[in-house]
Design an enzyme around this catalytic site. Structure first.
Site, PDB file in Angstrom:
ATOM      1  N   LYS B 183      33.827 -21.899 -30.237  1.00 32.09           N
ATOM      2  CA  LYS B 183      32.979 -21.451 -29.130  1.00 32.09           C
ATOM      3  C   LYS B 183      33.391 -22.192 -27.854  1.00 32.09           C
ATOM      4  O   LYS B 183      33.169 -23.393 -27.736  1.00 32.09           O
ATOM      5  CB  LYS B 183      31.504 -21.704 -29.390  1.00 32.09           C
ATOM      6  CG  LYS B 183      30.635 -21.023 -28.321  1.00 32.09           C
ATOM      7  CD  LYS B 183      29.265 -21.626 -28.167  1.00 32.09           C
ATOM      8  CE  LYS B 183      29.228 -22.839 -27.307  1.00 32.09           C
ATOM      9  NZ  LYS B 183      29.409 -22.602 -25.855  1.00 32.09           N
ATOM     10  N   SER B 236      28.710 -33.789 -24.574  1.00 28.73           N
ATOM     11  CA  SER B 236      27.864 -34.916 -24.207  1.00 28.73           C
ATOM     12  C   SER B 236      27.407 -35.698 -25.430  1.00 28.73           C
ATOM     13  O   SER B 236      27.311 -35.163 -26.540  1.00 28.73           O
ATOM     14  CB  SER B 236      26.631 -34.424 -23.445  1.00 28.73           C
ATOM     15  OG  SER B 236      25.745 -33.773 -24.333  1.00 28.73           O
ATOM     16  N   THR B 237      27.107 -36.972 -25.225  1.00 30.81           N
ATOM     17  CA  THR B 237      26.603 -37.813 -26.300  1.00 30.81           C
ATOM     18  C   THR B 237      25.258 -37.295 -26.805  1.00 30.81           C
ATOM     19  O   THR B 237      24.976 -37.326 -28.008  1.00 30.81           O
ATOM     20  CB  THR B 237      26.498 -39.270 -25.819  1.00 30.81           C
ATOM     21  OG1 THR B 237      27.825 -39.786 -25.659  1.00 30.81           O
ATOM     22  CG2 THR B 237      25.762 -40.149 -26.825  1.00 30.81           C
ATOM     23  N   GLU B 238      24.456 -36.774 -25.892  1.00 32.08           N
ATOM     24  CA  GLU B 238      23.145 -36.244 -26.282  1.00 32.08           C
ATOM     25  C   GLU B 238      23.293 -35.111 -27.310  1.00 32.08           C
ATOM     26  O   GLU B 238      22.642 -35.104 -28.355  1.00 32.08           O
ATOM     27  CB  GLU B 238      22.453 -35.752 -25.013  1.00 32.08           C
ATOM     28  CG  GLU B 238      21.064 -35.221 -25.197  1.00 32.08           C
ATOM     29  CD  GLU B 238      20.589 -34.475 -23.949  1.00 32.08           C
ATOM     30  OE1 GLU B 238      21.303 -34.513 -22.917  1.00 32.08           O
ATOM     31  OE2 GLU B 238      19.525 -33.847 -24.026  1.00 32.08           O
ATOM     32  N   GLY B 240      25.955 -34.546 -29.043  1.00 30.74           N
ATOM     33  CA  GLY B 240      26.625 -35.127 -30.210  1.00 30.74           C
ATOM     34  C   GLY B 240      25.633 -35.715 -31.196  1.00 30.74           C
ATOM     35  O   GLY B 240      25.765 -35.555 -32.410  1.00 30.74           O
ATOM     36  N   GLU B 257      33.705 -35.964 -30.083  1.00 31.87           N
ATOM     37  CA  GLU B 257      34.299 -36.641 -28.925  1.00 31.87           C
ATOM     38  C   GLU B 257      33.279 -36.557 -27.806  1.00 31.87           C
ATOM     39  O   GLU B 257      33.043 -35.487 -27.257  1.00 31.87           O
ATOM     40  CB  GLU B 257      35.607 -35.959 -28.509  1.00 31.87           C
ATOM     41  CG  GLU B 257      36.708 -36.052 -29.541  1.00 31.87           C
ATOM     42  CD  GLU B 257      37.279 -37.450 -29.708  1.00 31.87           C
ATOM     43  OE1 GLU B 257      36.949 -38.333 -28.886  1.00 31.87           O
ATOM     44  OE2 GLU B 257      38.047 -37.659 -30.654  1.00 31.87           O
ATOM     45  N   CYS B 291      35.761 -37.057 -19.647  1.00 34.35           N
ATOM     46  CA  CYS B 291      34.890 -37.977 -20.381  1.00 34.35           C
ATOM     47  C   CYS B 291      35.433 -39.398 -20.356  1.00 34.35           C
ATOM     48  O   CYS B 291      34.679 -40.356 -20.431  1.00 34.35           O
ATOM     49  CB  CYS B 291      34.690 -37.501 -21.808  1.00 34.35           C
ATOM     50  SG  CYS B 291      36.212 -37.051 -22.636  1.00 34.35           S
ATOM     51  N   GLU B 388      26.761 -41.328 -17.348  1.00 41.99           N
ATOM     52  CA  GLU B 388      27.962 -40.555 -17.072  1.00 41.99           C
ATOM     53  C   GLU B 388      27.649 -39.530 -15.987  1.00 41.99           C
ATOM     54  O   GLU B 388      26.784 -38.675 -16.157  1.00 41.99           O
ATOM     55  CB  GLU B 388      28.402 -39.852 -18.359  1.00 41.99           C
ATOM     56  CG  GLU B 388      29.787 -39.298 -18.274  1.00 41.99           C
ATOM     57  CD  GLU B 388      30.249 -38.687 -19.595  1.00 41.99           C
ATOM     58  OE1 GLU B 388      29.399 -38.198 -20.365  1.00 41.99           O
ATOM     59  OE2 GLU B 388      31.468 -38.686 -19.826  1.00 41.99           O
TER      60      GLU B 388
END
Lengths: 316, 477
Positions: B183, B236-238, B240, B257, B291, B388
């Site tokens: 996607k 994004s870490t969120e 992730g 990542e 990133c 970030e």
């Protein structure tokens, strides 16, 4: 198995007798002397505290004989253990690989020297006879030696130089990820235990180990071995107690970098993994068919290291 | 006196953009079963480029089933040598059609054509070329005699390097013998849809690669699909963490990542001009939509004034504007939403007391634009030093000793990348050892290569992409 060792004769006989009288304490069957029983405590930051909660729980043989009261660790004990493990990371991960290998080998030496005690505890904890227990101890010592030898080889096997398309020197090295919380295997009280602890610390990580709930005695004794074999305090911390109570605190702790769920109950795994996601801990899932007698391969070592890649220009 | 360049626009004639696109499933472009549509725009002009599908659950399900059938029926049974040849074909086609891809990437993403042409597309082709060679050598990857693919891989990629991220995800997955459903990001779906044509030209077996367009919800349905064996995500870490929670307790594997807040550390003995180039490259490359961008400049106090003066002088020469102009250094912000986030965090930076500076530049009237921006007087507690921004915004902090530099650099839950600038080799190696980051660039920044593992420590993610290490995410022993 080769020739029976002297310890086989003494320990085996005693423990066989002992199982019907006092299964833990060798010598307890003699009529002239009351045995001095061992108090099993936690191993945190190089010291042997009781649980701050003041709790203990009964440890029995598989067929229900009382063996000992073990400390029942609390959330606070788990947090103290993480603090100790976290504080130990810098020095331990900064030691040379040669030094770590030496320290691990020293652990194997001391383990070997204490084999009678381990054979006895494995025998009564796992309900196996003395000969079987001796084989378990053999395998555990050998496993520890095997991992000790990896300390100064891992970077060569897992690292490398990358042939990038440009004038750069580019290399990758494995580095320890930090504090690893280990839920030790529930059934294999010594071989399983060393199979999960040794790979953590040989990489330079430090460990908070939650011992087998029903069979914690060899883990406490392993703590005594570690305390007397040059492993700095805090590098390995051993908690005994209720897995279901303590494991969630380790899984959600933000100073824990990775989590080995080897001994987690199947129904608890999903919640522990979800808790671990709060800081994206590296998680190693349990394998119900894991054979601790087989050569373990690199998967546990690989699980606890990060790969760092360094680029530098090449020029004159 | 200011000498200006004449415009040097790249022609867009090499690209045919259809007015609408369907989904690429089982080797064909197929109509959506239950999706709606949305428009993708050129962020430099806000013109609508095309209409694409916001795929629904039936679409995702059909794509996963096609990938499963291809995995069982052809791809996992095919000798590695043959799989590799398909990947070599794809690499070659990407090289042959490089200009077309570069133009389309710039139009859809807003990045300067110079970067799409010189970085994104060549690297995408290089990733297929590198991984093609692994397909018949997997037993040498250090994962056992006969490592196995997982099966169907669900992949969700971001909008900052659309084709490059596609290649980072698809090439190793296919080399290892997995099949994929990918996607692309909702704001940059077009090069992925053009890649569908490449798969057809390469005569890749049907269903090996499937592409479903859509937004976050489509991605979530793909990640949570019960027949997906492995999830690979960049973003994004969120998100992730949400993915890590969603795969908890399942048999699914995941590689992630995620975000970063890289420190670019400049010591007083660094060659200032080279360091300035590295700082500019570190944070203004791709509008800072990177990133691993060097978004925190840590400069040794004794050279801070000199370095900042030099940096500001250099920024006066940065050319911001039309991405299709071959002279452009900084293009458009990818979307209105991202522009709003950059503005918000920058305003917070000012409100928290940092000093904001941008070179004077005339921004186009239409499109999404943000000037290269430098914050000085930043403290480690400021939000612009912790969060970030994902935009052309640099926060400058100072340090006195190497130990302080390490402490400040590592003072973040992220651990993706870091930079070090110093003439002293012993210090470079000392810093490289101490920095908690998956990639350390010494006297350079933002370098990528398919042979070189990339990925983060701590909350910057799980696993690596590229090199032998990257294969570990797509194989099990």
């Amino acid at each position: 198995m080769g020739e029976p060792r002297p310890s086989d004769e003494t320990t085996a006989d005693h423990s066989r007798d002992a199982l019907t009288t006092d299964p833990v304490h060798q010598g307890a069957h003699t009529e002239h002397r009351l045995a001095v029983r061992k108090t099993y405590k936690l191993y945190v930051g190089g010291a042997f505290p009781r649980s701050e909660s003041g709790r203990s729980y009964e440890v029995t043989t598989p067929d229900g004989h009382f063996l000992a009261n073990a400390a029942q660790a609390s959330r606070k004990d788990a947090r103290d253990a993480v603090v100790a493990a976290h504080a130990a990371v810098a020095k331990w991960s900064g030691a040379t690989a040669y030094n770590r290998g030496q320290v691990l080998y020293r652990v194997a030496e001391v383990l070997e020297g204490r084999r009678a005690q381990f054979e006895h505890e494995v025998s009564v904890s796992e309900g196996i006879d003395a000969h079987a227990a001796a084989r378990v101890v053999d395998a555990a010592v050998d496993r520890w030696v095997w991992y000790a030898g990896w300390a100064d080889k891992l970077a060569q096997v897992l690292g490398g130089v990358n042939p990038v398309a440009g004038p750069y020197f580019d290399f990758s090295v494995p580095e320890p990820s930090g504090v690893v919380a280990v839920v030790a295997p529930q059934r294999s009280s010594l071989l399983g235990l060393v199979s999960v602890v040794a790979p953590v610390i040989v990489t330079g990580c430090t460990a908070v180990v939650l011992a087998s709930e029903e069979r914690p005695l060899p883990a406490v004794t392993l703590g005594e071995v570690l305390a007397t074999s040059d492993v700095p305090g805090g590098v390995v911390n051993v908690l005994t107690g209720r897995t279901a109570e303590v494991a969630p605190w380790l899984a959600s702790h933000m100073d824990v970098a990775a989590l080995d769920l080897a001994g987690a109950a199947p129904e608890a795994v999903a919640d522990l993994e979800r808790a671990a996601a709060d800081n994206l801990k590296r998680v190693r899932r349990p394998d119900a068919h894991e054979d601790f007698a087989a050569e373990p391969g690199l998967s546990r070592l690989r699980a606890w290291v990060e790969t760092k890649t360094v680029w530098h220009p090449i020029g004159v | 006196m200011r000498f200006d360049y004449s415009p040097a626009p790249e022609s867009t004639a090499v690209v045919d953009i259809a007015s609408s696109y369907s989904l690429f499933i089982d080797g064909a472009m197929v109509d959506s079963l239950d999706g709606s549509t949305f428009k993708t725009v050129n962020p430099a002009t806000e013109e609508v480029l095309s209409e694409v599908v916001d795929a629904g659950s039936a679409d995702v399900d059909r794509a996963v089933r096609a990938a499963r059938a291809a995995f069982e029926g052809t791809w996992s049974r095919m000798p590695g040598r043959e799989r590799g040849k398909y990947l070599f074909r794809i690499a070659r086609i990407l090289q042959e059609r490089a200009r077309e891809f570069a133009v389309l990437e710039s139009l859809d993403n807003g990045k300067p054509i110079r970067e799409a042409r010189d970085t994104d597309i060549p690297l995408a082709a290089a990733h297929f070329f590198y991984h093609a060679g692994w397909a018949d050598k997997l037993s040498y990857a250090g994962l056992g005699e006969a490592p196995k693919p997982y099966g169907v891989v669900g992949q969700v990629i971001p909008w900052n390097f659309p084709l490059m991220m596609l290649s980072w995800k698809i090439a190793p997955a296919l080399a290892a013998g997995n099949t994929v459903v990918l996607k692309p990001a909702e704001t940059t779906p077009l090069t992925a849809l053009l890649f569908a044509e490449v798969c057809q030209q390469a005569e890749l077996p049907h269903g090996v690669v499937n592409i479903v367009t859509g937004a976050g919800e489509t991605g979530r349905m793909l990640v949570e699909h019960p027949d997906v064996d492995k999830v690979a995500f960049t973003g994004s870490t969120e998100v992730g963490k949400a993915i890590a929670r969603s795969v908890a307790g399942t048999r699914k594997r995941a590689t992630l990542e995620l975000g970063g807040k890289a420190a670019n550390v400049v010591f007083d003995d660094a060659p200032i001009d080279q360091a300035v180039e590295g700082i500019v490259n570190g944070i203004f490359f791709n509008q800072g939509h990177v990133c691993c961008a060097g978004s925190r400049l840590l400069v040794q106090e004794s050279v801070a004034d000199e370095l900042l003066a030099s940096l500001k002088r250099r920024l006066l020469t940065l050319r911001v504007g039309d991405p299709m102009d071959k002279n452009t250094d900084v293009g458009a912000i990818n979307s209105a939403a991202q522009l709003a986030r950059i503005r918000e965090l920058s305003d917070i930076g000012e409100a928290e007391g940092a000093e904001r500076w941008s070179p004077p530049c005339d921004l186009p009237d239409r499109g999404f634009w943000f000037p290269p921006t430098v914050f000085t007087g930043v403290s480690p507690a400021h939000r612009i030093a912790r969060e970030e921004v994902f935009g052309p915004v640099l926060s400058v902090l100072t340090f006195r000793t190497p130990g302080e530099a390490v402490e400040k650099a590592n003072n973040t839950p992220y651990g993706l990348s870091a930079g070090v600038w110093t003439e002293k080799g012993s210090r470079i190696l000392w810093m490289a050892d101490k920095l908690k980051a998956g990639v350390v660039w010494a006297n350079t920044f933002n370098r990528f290569d398919p042979t070189s593992p990339f990925g983060g420590y701590k909350e910057s993610g799980w696993g690596r992409e590229g090199g032998r290490h990257g294969l570990e995410g797509y194989l099990h022993g």
